[in-house]
Design a protein around this motif. Structure first.
Motif, PDB file in Angstrom:
ATOM      1  N   UNK A  65       0.857  -1.183   0.000  1.00 63.44           N
ATOM      2  CA  UNK A  65       0.000   0.000   0.000  1.00 63.44           C
ATOM      3  C   UNK A  65       0.891   1.231   0.000  1.00 63.44           C
ATOM      4  N   UNK A  66       1.017   1.845  -1.170  1.00 61.80           N
ATOM      5  CA  UNK A  66       1.894   3.002  -1.310  1.00 61.80           C
ATOM      6  C   UNK A  66       2.114   3.292  -2.777  1.00 61.80           C
ATOM      7  N   UNK A  67       3.241   3.911  -3.076  1.00 61.66           N
ATOM      8  CA  UNK A  67       3.577   4.229  -4.448  1.00 61.66           C
ATOM      9  C   UNK A  67       4.461   3.162  -5.067  1.00 61.66           C
ATOM     10  N   UNK A  68       5.046   3.480  -6.219  1.00 63.20           N
ATOM     11  CA  UNK A  68       5.858   2.503  -6.936  1.00 63.20           C
ATOM     12  C   UNK A  68       7.115   2.121  -6.154  1.00 63.20           C
ATOM     13  N   UNK A  69       7.641   3.035  -5.351  1.00 63.05           N
ATOM     14  CA  UNK A  69       8.795   2.697  -4.529  1.00 63.05           C
ATOM     15  C   UNK A  69       8.452   1.679  -3.460  1.00 63.05           C
ATOM     16  N   UNK A  70       7.267   1.818  -2.846  1.00 65.14           N
ATOM     17  CA  UNK A  70       6.811   0.834  -1.858  1.00 65.14           C
ATOM     18  C   UNK A  70       6.614  -0.521  -2.515  1.00 65.14           C
TER      19      UNK A  70
END
Length: 295
Positions: A65-70
């Protein structure tokens, strides 16, 4: 149907969260699923916690649950194991969301997590570390390096305006790139495992996460105008078609790329700052079991 989930939540991602995550978790609970949050302090910590979760085989899947880095941090821990990865897109760009065609509605996300099929995704390696979308050096690496994360959380994509104008205000820095043994002088280089870039922008039709192989997009332009032309072409989807691609831009299949070995420039990986080159990128990354929408 999947019933047991681990959760990695990046509370710093995006600009309007965690309301979407709360709605997704509520729907999972109604469906009888259990979710255990993994407490993580950093991307490397998230990778290690997910790797340990995969080893104990307690969970059916892990939710990033987050952005592409997560997603990259979670996927790096799950890659090479049988632990599937699903996503709740909370980031600014959310390239992976567009890449798999995932709706932003809580009901559709929950249904995908519970019942969506799994595909095998082979990532690449950048300096030995897995990545699953893209690595960029030069122009976009400098933009990401100068991005204020606090402003990004507040303004979303608008936060990129300042670093973009700052990058365009000075002549581009030329650097060396080697693609499968052939050398090039470029101002901007992207090595992609995906078809999308920066969110919904279509970068290439020559690859996608659903099939193996990398593509190198090389911008040869040495002036601000030529780099700006390449950026506009990307935004309009013109890089994806040879007939509409501006001159001075080369798109090549790639298995091994070395960027900035002799001239160091900023590097970004899956949308996050990754220091400076040199960067060696190969196509032989680990395989990931990714949960995608049925459609």
């Amino acid at each position: 149907m999947r019933r047991r989930f681990a959760l990695v939540f990046n509370s710093a991602a995006g600009s309007s969260h965690p309301r979407l995550l709360d709605r997704v978790l509520a729907r999972l609970a109604v469906a009888g699923a259990s979710v255990e949050k993994l407490d993580t302090s950093s991307a490397p910590d998230a990778t290690n916690k997910v790797r340990k979760a995969a080893q104990v085989k307690t969970f059916d899947a892990v939710i990033a649950a987050g952005g592409d880095g997560t997603i990259r941090a979670v996927a790096s821990g799950a890659a090479g194991t049988n632990l599937a990865v699903g996503i709740v897109p909370l980031g600014t760009g959310n390239v992976m969301k567009y890449e798999i065609g995932l709706s932003t509605g809580a009901a559709n996300i929950a249904e995908t997590l519970l019942n969506g099929p799994e595909i095998n995704v082979r990532g690449g390696l950048v300096n030995g570390a897995p990545f699953f979308l893209m690595a960029g050096a030069g122009f976009d690496g400098g933009i990401v390096a100068n991005l204020n994360q606090r402003i990004k959380r507040r303004l979303g994509r608008l936060a990129y305006a300042g670093p973009l104008f700052s990058a365009l205000a000075k002549p581009p820095r030329m650097f060396d790139v080697e693609v499968d043994g052939a050398g090039y002088d470029v101002s901007w280089a992207i090595v992609s495992n995906a078809s999308r870039y920066g969110g919904s922008f279509v970068l290439t039709r020559d690859t996608s996460i659903a099939r193996e192989g990398l593509v190198a997009i090389l911008v040869m332009g040495a002036s601000r105008g030529e780099v700006l032309k390449a950026a506009f072409a990307l935004g309009l989807g013109r890089l994806a078609h040879p007939a509409t691609r501006p001159k001075g831009i080369v798109v090549l299949p790639a298995t091994r790329v070395v960027m900035g070995r002799h001239i160091y420039v900023p590097l970004e990986v899956d949308g996050d700052e990754a220091g400076m080159t040199p960067a060696e990128i190969t196509a032989e990354g680990p395989k990931l079991r990714l949960i995608v929408p049925a459609a």
